[in-house]
Design a protein around this motif. Structure first.
Motif, PDB file in Angstrom:
ATOM      1  N   GLU A 111      -3.707  22.100  -3.259  1.00  0.00           N
ATOM      2  CA  GLU A 111      -3.145  22.926  -2.189  1.00  0.00           C
ATOM      3  C   GLU A 111      -4.186  23.168  -1.106  1.00  0.00           C
ATOM      4  OE1 GLU A 111      -1.168  26.512  -3.356  1.00  0.00           O
ATOM      5  OE2 GLU A 111      -0.272  25.547  -5.103  1.00  0.00           O
ATOM      6  N   ARG A 112      -3.721  23.328   0.123  1.00  0.00           N
ATOM      7  CA  ARG A 112      -4.605  23.577   1.258  1.00  0.00           C
ATOM      8  C   ARG A 112      -4.264  24.920   1.887  1.00  0.00           C
ATOM      9  NH1 ARG A 112      -6.267  18.484   4.108  1.00  0.00           N
ATOM     10  NH2 ARG A 112      -5.948  16.859   2.556  1.00  0.00           N
ATOM     11  N   GLU A 113      -5.290  25.653   2.266  1.00  0.00           N
ATOM     12  CA  GLU A 113      -5.107  26.925   2.977  1.00  0.00           C
ATOM     13  C   GLU A 113      -6.104  26.980   4.118  1.00  0.00           C
ATOM     14  OE1 GLU A 113      -3.948  30.677   0.793  1.00  0.00           O
ATOM     15  OE2 GLU A 113      -5.099  29.603  -0.734  1.00  0.00           O
ATOM     16  N   THR A 114      -5.655  27.513   5.245  1.00  0.00           N
ATOM     17  CA  THR A 114      -6.536  27.677   6.391  1.00  0.00           C
ATOM     18  C   THR A 114      -6.709  29.160   6.668  1.00  0.00           C
ATOM     19  OG1 THR A 114      -5.728  25.599   7.313  1.00  0.00           O
ATOM     20  CG2 THR A 114      -6.912  27.057   8.805  1.00  0.00           C
ATOM     21  N   TYR A 115      -7.940  29.556   6.920  1.00  0.00           N
ATOM     22  CA  TYR A 115      -8.292  30.946   7.203  1.00  0.00           C
ATOM     23  C   TYR A 115      -8.918  30.986   8.596  1.00  0.00           C
ATOM     24  CZ  TYR A 115      -7.672  31.290   2.198  1.00  0.00           C
ATOM     25  OH  TYR A 115      -7.146  31.230   0.938  1.00  0.00           O
ATOM     26  N   PHE A 116      -8.627  32.046   9.340  1.00  0.00           N
ATOM     27  CA  PHE A 116      -9.105  32.162  10.708  1.00  0.00           C
ATOM     28  C   PHE A 116      -9.914  33.437  10.902  1.00  0.00           C
ATOM     29  CE2 PHE A 116      -5.268  29.598  10.921  1.00  0.00           C
ATOM     30  CZ  PHE A 116      -5.683  28.533  11.682  1.00  0.00           C
ATOM     31  N   GLY A 117     -10.747  33.436  11.940  1.00  0.00           N
ATOM     32  CA  GLY A 117     -11.449  34.626  12.384  1.00  0.00           C
ATOM     33  C   GLY A 117     -12.298  35.281  11.316  1.00  0.00           C
ATOM     34  N   GLN A 126     -12.973  21.538  -1.820  1.00  0.00           N
ATOM     35  CA  GLN A 126     -13.639  21.225  -0.559  1.00  0.00           C
ATOM     36  C   GLN A 126     -13.430  22.381   0.408  1.00  0.00           C
ATOM     37  OE1 GLN A 126     -12.086  17.715   1.312  1.00  0.00           O
ATOM     38  NE2 GLN A 126     -13.931  17.381   2.491  1.00  0.00           N
ATOM     39  N   ILE A 127     -14.483  22.698   1.181  1.00  0.00           N
ATOM     40  CA  ILE A 127     -14.406  23.756   2.191  1.00  0.00           C
ATOM     41  C   ILE A 127     -14.950  23.190   3.490  1.00  0.00           C
ATOM     42  CG2 ILE A 127     -15.152  26.063   2.858  1.00  0.00           C
ATOM     43  CD1 ILE A 127     -15.463  26.712  -0.108  1.00  0.00           C
ATOM     44  N   GLN A 128     -14.172  23.308   4.558  1.00  0.00           N
ATOM     45  CA  GLN A 128     -14.576  22.799   5.868  1.00  0.00           C
ATOM     46  C   GLN A 128     -14.479  23.916   6.893  1.00  0.00           C
ATOM     47  OE1 GLN A 128     -11.868  19.630   6.768  1.00  0.00           O
ATOM     48  NE2 GLN A 128     -12.640  18.296   5.163  1.00  0.00           N
ATOM     49  N   PHE A 129     -15.506  24.014   7.734  1.00  0.00           N
ATOM     50  CA  PHE A 129     -15.504  24.994   8.818  1.00  0.00           C
ATOM     51  C   PHE A 129     -15.425  24.258  10.148  1.00  0.00           C
ATOM     52  CE2 PHE A 129     -17.786  27.053   5.344  1.00  0.00           C
ATOM     53  CZ  PHE A 129     -17.074  28.233   5.255  1.00  0.00           C
ATOM     54  N   ARG A 130     -14.694  24.844  11.101  1.00  0.00           N
ATOM     55  CA  ARG A 130     -14.589  24.251  12.435  1.00  0.00           C
ATOM     56  C   ARG A 130     -13.999  25.266  13.402  1.00  0.00           C
ATOM     57  NH1 ARG A 130     -10.450  19.789  10.640  1.00  0.00           N
ATOM     58  NH2 ARG A 130      -9.820  21.024   8.875  1.00  0.00           N
ATOM     59  N   LEU A 183      -9.560  29.545  21.035  1.00  0.00           N
ATOM     60  CA  LEU A 183     -10.406  28.783  20.131  1.00  0.00           C
ATOM     61  C   LEU A 183     -11.047  29.753  19.151  1.00  0.00           C
ATOM     62  CD1 LEU A 183     -11.316  25.855  19.747  1.00  0.00           C
ATOM     63  CD2 LEU A 183     -13.292  26.378  21.158  1.00  0.00           C
ATOM     64  N   GLN A 184     -10.777  29.575  17.851  1.00  0.00           N
ATOM     65  CA  GLN A 184     -11.277  30.494  16.832  1.00  0.00           C
ATOM     66  C   GLN A 184     -12.002  29.737  15.734  1.00  0.00           C
ATOM     67  OE1 GLN A 184      -8.558  33.239  15.113  1.00  0.00           O
ATOM     68  NE2 GLN A 184      -7.611  33.794  17.037  1.00  0.00           N
ATOM     69  N   PHE A 185     -12.947  30.423  15.094  1.00  0.00           N
ATOM     70  CA  PHE A 185     -13.631  29.893  13.920  1.00  0.00           C
ATOM     71  C   PHE A 185     -12.615  29.828  12.790  1.00  0.00           C
ATOM     72  CE2 PHE A 185     -16.524  30.575  10.207  1.00  0.00           C
ATOM     73  CZ  PHE A 185     -17.237  29.401  10.335  1.00  0.00           C
ATOM     74  N   ALA A 221     -15.962  35.678   6.530  1.00  0.00           N
ATOM     75  CA  ALA A 221     -16.232  36.246   5.205  1.00  0.00           C
ATOM     76  C   ALA A 221     -16.482  35.131   4.190  1.00  0.00           C
ATOM     77  CB  ALA A 221     -15.067  37.125   4.753  1.00  0.00           C
ATOM     78  N   ILE A 222     -15.716  34.060   4.274  1.00  0.00           N
ATOM     79  CA  ILE A 222     -15.901  32.928   3.362  1.00  0.00           C
ATOM     80  C   ILE A 222     -17.253  32.268   3.625  1.00  0.00           C
ATOM     81  CG2 ILE A 222     -15.033  30.630   2.747  1.00  0.00           C
ATOM     82  CD1 ILE A 222     -12.181  31.817   3.436  1.00  0.00           C
ATOM     83  N   ALA A 223     -17.601  32.070   4.887  1.00  0.00           N
ATOM     84  CA  ALA A 223     -18.891  31.458   5.239  1.00  0.00           C
ATOM     85  C   ALA A 223     -20.055  32.308   4.738  1.00  0.00           C
ATOM     86  CB  ALA A 223     -18.982  31.262   6.749  1.00  0.00           C
ATOM     87  N   GLN A 224     -19.958  33.624   4.885  1.00  0.00           N
ATOM     88  CA  GLN A 224     -21.024  34.513   4.415  1.00  0.00           C
ATOM     89  C   GLN A 224     -21.158  34.456   2.891  1.00  0.00           C
ATOM     90  OE1 GLN A 224     -19.967  38.301   6.056  1.00  0.00           O
ATOM     91  NE2 GLN A 224     -20.871  37.856   8.055  1.00  0.00           N
TER      92      GLN A 224
END
Length: 71
Positions: free
Chosen positions: A46-52, A22-26, A34-36, A57-60
């Protein structure tokens, strides 16, 4: 044969998004701003959070992959 969806991030290196369950953007508060952000839950739970820039890059990569799959 396992599918490969390669994604290069600035701080975490290469990811294979084919292993994401699962991939969630917010927008999230990080370092007092406040960052993407992107939360990935991997197939192993496992869960990992990526910022900025990493999240962008993941969204693209997901957008490019979905365009290729639809054409």
């Amino acid at each position: 044969m396992t599918q490969v969806i390669p994604c290069q991030t600035l701080t975490k290196g290469w990811l294979n998004l084919a292993f994401a369950r699962q991939i969630q953007f917010r927008k999230a508060h990080f370092n007092m701003s406040l960052q993407f952000s992107c939360l990935i839950i991997w197939n192993n739970g496992e869960r990992e959070t990526y910022f900025g820039k990493d999240a962008h890059a993941i969204a693209q990569t997901i957008e490019k992959f979905s365009q290729q799959a639809n054409s």
